[in-house]
Design an enzyme around this catalytic site. Structure first.
Site, PDB file in Angstrom:
ATOM      1  N   TYR A  97       0.829  -1.209   0.000  1.00  4.77           N
ATOM      2  CA  TYR A  97       0.000   0.000   0.000  1.00  4.77           C
ATOM      3  C   TYR A  97       0.865   1.262   0.000  1.00  4.77           C
ATOM      4  O   TYR A  97       0.634   2.182  -0.792  1.00  4.77           O
ATOM      5  CB  TYR A  97      -0.912  -0.013   1.229  1.00  4.77           C
ATOM      6  CG  TYR A  97      -1.783   1.219   1.349  1.00  4.77           C
ATOM      7  CD1 TYR A  97      -2.927   1.357   0.568  1.00  4.77           C
ATOM      8  CD2 TYR A  97      -1.467   2.237   2.242  1.00  4.77           C
ATOM      9  CE1 TYR A  97      -3.740   2.479   0.668  1.00  4.77           C
ATOM     10  CE2 TYR A  97      -2.263   3.364   2.351  1.00  4.77           C
ATOM     11  CZ  TYR A  97      -3.391   3.475   1.559  1.00  4.77           C
ATOM     12  OH  TYR A  97      -4.184   4.606   1.670  1.00  4.77           O
ATOM     13  N   LYS A 105       1.173   4.186  -2.924  1.00  5.34           N
ATOM     14  CA  LYS A 105       0.848   5.587  -2.675  1.00  5.34           C
ATOM     15  C   LYS A 105       2.041   6.507  -2.933  1.00  5.34           C
ATOM     16  O   LYS A 105       1.852   7.658  -3.355  1.00  5.34           O
ATOM     17  CB  LYS A 105       0.319   5.759  -1.247  1.00  5.34           C
ATOM     18  CG  LYS A 105      -1.096   5.227  -1.051  1.00  5.34           C
ATOM     19  CD  LYS A 105      -2.096   5.949  -1.960  1.00  5.34           C
ATOM     20  CE  LYS A 105      -3.530   5.534  -1.667  1.00  5.34           C
ATOM     21  NZ  LYS A 105      -4.513   6.277  -2.497  1.00  5.34           N
TER      22      LYS A 105
END
Length: 297
Positions: free
Chosen positions: A166, A170
């Site tokens: 994740y 990002k």
């Protein structure tokens, strides 16, 4: 002391057509609901169109529900053809997610990267000729806790973890946003681009588990979040702030709370790596190659 920002600063946005991805739950739902309440025509770009239709009925106002699965490039490519009308004022790349285990999409992309970067990247490029004013993309402060290896963006060699994947996705989003802003300004485009971080939001994003242990972890996170984190309306505030306030192109808007976890929307800083224009250009080129799309600015 200055009054904290509120959604009332949006004023009347009647006549504005705004796409919100991931608008059935969490921050996306709150963003769409607030914009509809302010008079905008909102396109709910969602995977579950039945739930999308339910949300649209609950919101009232002017809405359109269009199916979109960002982890599926075929769905992304067909989205513009399923979207009614010609112009879009604002594209809000809100949808994102965590994966409970390493997996590849039908396109051969690592699922977290596909959902958070490659899907929104292709969608933005495909819709760009129809966008009139603004692109807002939800990043994350998680980008500050990782680094990128361009030779292993799909984490086929490096150890895969839920939060590691994740955070990397990002950081890639932040770098895409940096290069997108640079290209728009260099071309003298009337379209601007901003990045946002909603802070710690009590939402369902941590619910990625289908095992008892991970399900228990999600419930624990959600319980603490319900007490200490922003609610979804507060989480939507940084995105809405980009629409209501005269902030510079390329701005990164987060929250002013301790450690960036909770509070009202403010301009914030990003990591040194997220400011690396050379790396940003290479991430952009990687995404162009993977998706077969480019920005016609």
């Amino acid at each position: 002391m200055a009054a904290q920002w509120s959604s009332g600063r949006l004023g009347n946005v009647a006549g504005k057509r705004i796409i919100v991805t991931g608008a059935t739950n969490g921050v996306g739902l709150a963003t769409a609901r607030t914009l509809v309440g302010a008079g905008a025509q909102v396109v709910l770009a969602v995977r579950n169109t039945d739930l999308g239709a339910q949300r649209a009925r609950e919101m009232g106002g002017s809405t359109e529900v269009v199916e979109l699965d960002l982890a599926d490039q075929a769905s992304v490519r067909s989205f513009p053809d399923r979207l009614s009308g010609d112009g879009v004022d604002i594209l809000i790349n809100n949808a994102g997610g965590l994966s409970q285990r390493r997996s590849d999409t039908a396109d051969g992309f690592e699922t977290t990267l596909a959902t958070n970067l490659l899907g929104p990247f292709a969608l933005t490029n495909l819709l760009f000729p129809r966008i009139r004013s603004q692109i807002i993309t939800v990043g994350s402060e998680a980008h500050k806790r990782t680094t990128l290896r361009l030779e292993d963006m799909h984490l086929r060699s490096e150890k895969w973890t839920v939060m590691g994947a994740y955070a990397r996705s990002k950081l890639a989003v932040m770098l895409w946003g940096l290069e997108l802003d640079r290209r728009l300004r260099a071309a003298g485009s009337p379209v601007t681009s901003q990045l946002t971080d909603p802070g710690w939001v009590s939402s369902n994003i941590s619910n990625v588990a289908d095992t008892p242990v991970l399900a228990l972890a999600h419930r624990a996170i959600k319980t603490v979040g319900d007490r200490l984190a922003n609610d979804i309306d507060q989480g939507a505030a940084p995105t809405l702030y980009c629409i209501s306030e005269p902030i510079p192109p390329g701005s990164y808007v987060g929250v002013d709370g301790v450690m960036g976890l909770r509070g009202g929307p403010v301009l914030i800083g990003r990591s040194a790596q997220a400011c690396d224009y050379d790396l940003a250009s290479r991430v952009f080129a990687f995404a162009e190659k993977e998706t077969g799309t480019s920005l016609a600015v």
